[in-house]
Design a protein around this motif. Structure first.
Motif, PDB file in Angstrom:
ATOM      1  N   HIS A  57       0.831  -1.207   0.000  1.00 27.99           N
ATOM      2  CA  HIS A  57       0.000   0.000   0.000  1.00 27.99           C
ATOM      3  C   HIS A  57       0.869   1.262   0.000  1.00 27.99           C
ATOM      4  O   HIS A  57       0.556   2.239  -0.675  1.00 27.99           O
ATOM      5  N   GLU A  58       1.972   1.210   0.732  1.00 32.41           N
ATOM      6  CA  GLU A  58       2.883   2.351   0.772  1.00 32.41           C
ATOM      7  C   GLU A  58       3.526   2.577  -0.592  1.00 32.41           C
ATOM      8  O   GLU A  58       3.637   3.711  -1.060  1.00 32.41           O
ATOM      9  N   LEU A  59       3.931   1.488  -1.253  1.00 37.76           N
ATOM     10  CA  LEU A  59       4.504   1.622  -2.591  1.00 37.76           C
ATOM     11  C   LEU A  59       3.503   2.236  -3.567  1.00 37.76           C
ATOM     12  O   LEU A  59       3.861   3.088  -4.380  1.00 37.76           O
ATOM     13  N   ALA A  60       2.259   1.808  -3.469  1.00 37.69           N
ATOM     14  CA  ALA A  60       1.221   2.374  -4.339  1.00 37.69           C
ATOM     15  C   ALA A  60       1.042   3.864  -4.064  1.00 37.69           C
ATOM     16  O   ALA A  60       0.929   4.666  -4.994  1.00 37.69           O
ATOM     17  N   SER A  61       1.038   4.236  -2.801  1.00 36.68           N
ATOM     18  CA  SER A  61       0.886   5.652  -2.441  1.00 36.68           C
ATOM     19  C   SER A  61       2.048   6.485  -2.970  1.00 36.68           C
ATOM     20  O   SER A  61       1.845   7.582  -3.501  1.00 36.68           O
ATOM     21  N   LEU A  62       3.256   5.957  -2.822  1.00 37.34           N
ATOM     22  CA  LEU A  62       4.429   6.681  -3.323  1.00 37.34           C
ATOM     23  C   LEU A  62       4.391   6.814  -4.838  1.00 37.34           C
ATOM     24  O   LEU A  62       4.695   7.876  -5.387  1.00 37.34           O
TER      25      LEU A  62
ATOM     26  N   LYS B 251       1.767   6.841  -6.791  1.00 35.84           N
ATOM     27  CA  LYS B 251       0.721   7.807  -7.151  1.00 35.84           C
ATOM     28  C   LYS B 251       1.154   9.233  -6.824  1.00 35.84           C
ATOM     29  O   LYS B 251       0.903  10.155  -7.602  1.00 35.84           O
ATOM     30  N   ALA B 252       1.813   9.414  -5.685  1.00 41.40           N
ATOM     31  CA  ALA B 252       2.257  10.757  -5.285  1.00 41.40           C
ATOM     32  C   ALA B 252       3.275  11.320  -6.266  1.00 41.40           C
ATOM     33  O   ALA B 252       3.337  12.534  -6.495  1.00 41.40           O
ATOM     34  N   GLN B 253       4.057  10.448  -6.882  1.00 40.13           N
ATOM     35  CA  GLN B 253       5.051  10.878  -7.862  1.00 40.13           C
ATOM     36  C   GLN B 253       4.462  11.007  -9.267  1.00 40.13           C
ATOM     37  O   GLN B 253       5.141  11.425 -10.195  1.00 40.13           O
ATOM     38  N   GLY B 254       3.216  10.587  -9.420  1.00 37.13           N
ATOM     39  CA  GLY B 254       2.543  10.724 -10.700  1.00 37.13           C
ATOM     40  C   GLY B 254       2.895   9.645 -11.712  1.00 37.13           C
ATOM     41  O   GLY B 254       2.721   9.839 -12.916  1.00 37.13           O
ATOM     42  N   PHE B 255       3.401   8.515 -11.238  1.00 35.96           N
ATOM     43  CA  PHE B 255       3.749   7.417 -12.140  1.00 35.96           C
ATOM     44  C   PHE B 255       2.589   6.441 -12.278  1.00 35.96           C
ATOM     45  O   PHE B 255       1.855   6.199 -11.324  1.00 35.96           O
ATOM     46  N   THR B 256       2.473   5.872 -13.467  1.00 37.35           N
ATOM     47  CA  THR B 256       1.478   4.827 -13.681  1.00 37.35           C
ATOM     48  C   THR B 256       2.108   3.476 -13.351  1.00 37.35           C
ATOM     49  O   THR B 256       3.334   3.348 -13.251  1.00 37.35           O
ATOM     50  N   GLN B 257       1.262   2.474 -13.228  1.00 36.34           N
ATOM     51  CA  GLN B 257       1.765   1.121 -12.993  1.00 36.34           C
ATOM     52  C   GLN B 257       2.618   0.663 -14.171  1.00 36.34           C
ATOM     53  O   GLN B 257       3.631  -0.011 -13.990  1.00 36.34           O
ATOM     54  N   VAL B 258       2.231   1.044 -15.373  1.00 39.81           N
ATOM     55  CA  VAL B 258       2.987   0.663 -16.569  1.00 39.81           C
ATOM     56  C   VAL B 258       4.385   1.284 -16.532  1.00 39.81           C
ATOM     57  O   VAL B 258       5.384   0.613 -16.817  1.00 39.81           O
ATOM     58  N   GLN B 259       4.470   2.558 -16.168  1.00 38.79           N
ATOM     59  CA  GLN B 259       5.777   3.219 -16.106  1.00 38.79           C
ATOM     60  C   GLN B 259       6.691   2.537 -15.088  1.00 38.79           C
ATOM     61  O   GLN B 259       7.866   2.308 -15.352  1.00 38.79           O
TER      62      GLN B 259
ATOM     63  N   SER C 277       0.304  -4.155 -10.084  1.00 37.89           N
ATOM     64  CA  SER C 277      -1.060  -4.124  -9.571  1.00 37.89           C
ATOM     65  C   SER C 277      -1.221  -5.091  -8.405  1.00 37.89           C
ATOM     66  O   SER C 277      -1.806  -4.742  -7.374  1.00 37.89           O
ATOM     67  N   GLN C 278      -0.703  -6.297  -8.552  1.00 41.11           N
ATOM     68  CA  GLN C 278      -0.809  -7.285  -7.475  1.00 41.11           C
ATOM     69  C   GLN C 278      -0.069  -6.812  -6.234  1.00 41.11           C
ATOM     70  O   GLN C 278      -0.556  -6.961  -5.118  1.00 41.11           O
ATOM     71  N   THR C 279       1.114  -6.238  -6.427  1.00 36.97           N
ATOM     72  CA  THR C 279       1.898  -5.755  -5.301  1.00 36.97           C
ATOM     73  C   THR C 279       1.178  -4.610  -4.592  1.00 36.97           C
ATOM     74  O   THR C 279       1.134  -4.556  -3.369  1.00 36.97           O
ATOM     75  N   SER C 280       0.595  -3.722  -5.370  1.00 35.56           N
ATOM     76  CA  SER C 280      -0.112  -2.577  -4.785  1.00 35.56           C
ATOM     77  C   SER C 280      -1.327  -3.019  -3.992  1.00 35.56           C
ATOM     78  O   SER C 280      -1.648  -2.441  -2.961  1.00 35.56           O
ATOM     79  N   GLY C 281      -2.005  -4.048  -4.479  1.00 33.41           N
ATOM     80  CA  GLY C 281      -3.147  -4.585  -3.755  1.00 33.41           C
ATOM     81  C   GLY C 281      -2.728  -5.435  -2.575  1.00 33.41           C
ATOM     82  O   GLY C 281      -3.495  -5.674  -1.659  1.00 33.41           O
TER      83      GLY C 281
ATOM     84  N   ARG D 283      -2.159  -8.575  -2.133  1.00 38.46           N
ATOM     85  CA  ARG D 283      -2.774  -9.859  -1.816  1.00 38.46           C
ATOM     86  C   ARG D 283      -1.672 -10.775  -1.288  1.00 38.46           C
ATOM     87  O   ARG D 283      -0.546 -10.721  -1.775  1.00 38.46           O
ATOM     88  N   PRO D 284      -1.953 -11.614  -0.319  1.00 38.15           N
ATOM     89  CA  PRO D 284      -0.907 -12.432   0.292  1.00 38.15           C
ATOM     90  C   PRO D 284      -0.053 -13.216  -0.704  1.00 38.15           C
ATOM     91  O   PRO D 284       1.125 -13.376  -0.504  1.00 38.15           O
ATOM     92  N   ALA D 285      -0.625 -13.667  -1.803  1.00 37.76           N
ATOM     93  CA  ALA D 285       0.151 -14.447  -2.768  1.00 37.76           C
ATOM     94  C   ALA D 285       1.042 -13.574  -3.630  1.00 37.76           C
ATOM     95  O   ALA D 285       1.853 -14.074  -4.386  1.00 37.76           O
ATOM     96  N   SER D 286       0.898 -12.270  -3.543  1.00 37.65           N
ATOM     97  CA  SER D 286       1.690 -11.406  -4.423  1.00 37.65           C
ATOM     98  C   SER D 286       2.207 -10.186  -3.678  1.00 37.65           C
ATOM     99  O   SER D 286       1.973  -9.069  -4.053  1.00 37.65           O
ATOM    100  N   THR D 287       2.893 -10.439  -2.616  1.00 33.50           N
ATOM    101  CA  THR D 287       3.446  -9.381  -1.797  1.00 33.50           C
ATOM    102  C   THR D 287       4.716  -8.823  -2.429  1.00 33.50           C
ATOM    103  O   THR D 287       5.272  -9.424  -3.347  1.00 33.50           O
ATOM    104  N   PRO D 288       5.207  -7.682  -1.943  1.00 33.62           N
ATOM    105  CA  PRO D 288       6.450  -7.135  -2.488  1.00 33.62           C
ATOM    106  C   PRO D 288       7.603  -8.139  -2.447  1.00 33.62           C
ATOM    107  O   PRO D 288       8.404  -8.195  -3.371  1.00 33.62           O
ATOM    108  N   ARG D 289       7.667  -8.945  -1.397  1.00 32.70           N
ATOM    109  CA  ARG D 289       8.741  -9.934  -1.304  1.00 32.70           C
ATOM    110  C   ARG D 289       8.657 -10.910  -2.478  1.00 32.70           C
ATOM    111  O   ARG D 289       9.649 -11.206  -3.132  1.00 32.70           O
ATOM    112  N   ARG D 290       7.474 -11.409  -2.768  1.00 28.89           N
ATOM    113  CA  ARG D 290       7.308 -12.329  -3.889  1.00 28.89           C
ATOM    114  C   ARG D 290       7.545 -11.594  -5.204  1.00 28.89           C
ATOM    115  O   ARG D 290       8.124 -12.138  -6.116  1.00 28.89           O
ATOM    116  N   TRP D 291       7.098 -10.348  -5.290  1.00 31.37           N
ATOM    117  CA  TRP D 291       7.293  -9.575  -6.519  1.00 31.37           C
ATOM    118  C   TRP D 291       8.784  -9.455  -6.811  1.00 31.37           C
ATOM    119  O   TRP D 291       9.213  -9.635  -7.938  1.00 31.37           O
ATOM    120  N   ARG D 292       9.591  -9.182  -5.794  1.00 29.12           N
ATOM    121  CA  ARG D 292      11.031  -9.071  -6.001  1.00 29.12           C
ATOM    122  C   ARG D 292      11.596 -10.380  -6.535  1.00 29.12           C
ATOM    123  O   ARG D 292      12.455 -10.382  -7.408  1.00 29.12           O
TER     124      ARG D 292
END
Length: 82
Positions: free
Chosen positions: A30-35, A37-45, A58-62, A64-73
Motif C-alpha cells: 500500500h505504501e509503494l502504491a501511495s508513493l 501515485k504521489a510521484q505521478g507514475f502509472t503502474q505501466v511506467q 497491480s498485485q503488489t499494490s493490492g 494480496r498475500p500471494a503477491s506481496t512485495p517480497r514475492r514480486w522481487r
C-alpha cells in the motif's frame, strides 16, 4: 509477558511470524502504491522501469498475500522474468 506466550508452540510461533510478515508486506504494498501515485507514475511506467509487468505492480499494490512485495522481487528478477 512470559505468561502470555508460555503456551505458544514452535508451530504456532511459525504461523504467527508468517502472518506478521504478510501484514508487513501488505502495508509495504500500500505504501509503494501511495508513493507511486504521489510521484505521478502509472503502474505501466513503474513496471517498465523495474523490468516487470503492470500486472505484478497491480498485485503488489493490492498486496494480496500471494503477491506481496517480497514475492514480486523474487519473480521480477531478470532470470525469473525471462
Amino acid at each position: 509477558m512470559d505468561d502470555l506466550t508460555a503456551d505458544i508452540t514452535p508451530e504456532k510461533r511459525e504461523r504467527i511470524d508468517a502472518i506478521k510478515a504478510e501484514m508487513i508486506d501488505a502495508e509495504r504494498g500500500h505504501e509503494l502504491a501511495s508513493l507511486r501515485k504521489a510521484q505521478g507514475f502509472t503502474q505501466v511506467q513503474v513496471s517498465k522501469a523495474m523490468g516487470g509487468t503492470q500486472g505484478r505492480i497491480s498485485q503488489t499494490s493490492g498486496a494480496r498475500p500471494a503477491s506481496t512485495p517480497r514475492r514480486w522481487r523474487r519473480t521480477c528478477t531478470p532470470s525469473a522474468a525471462s
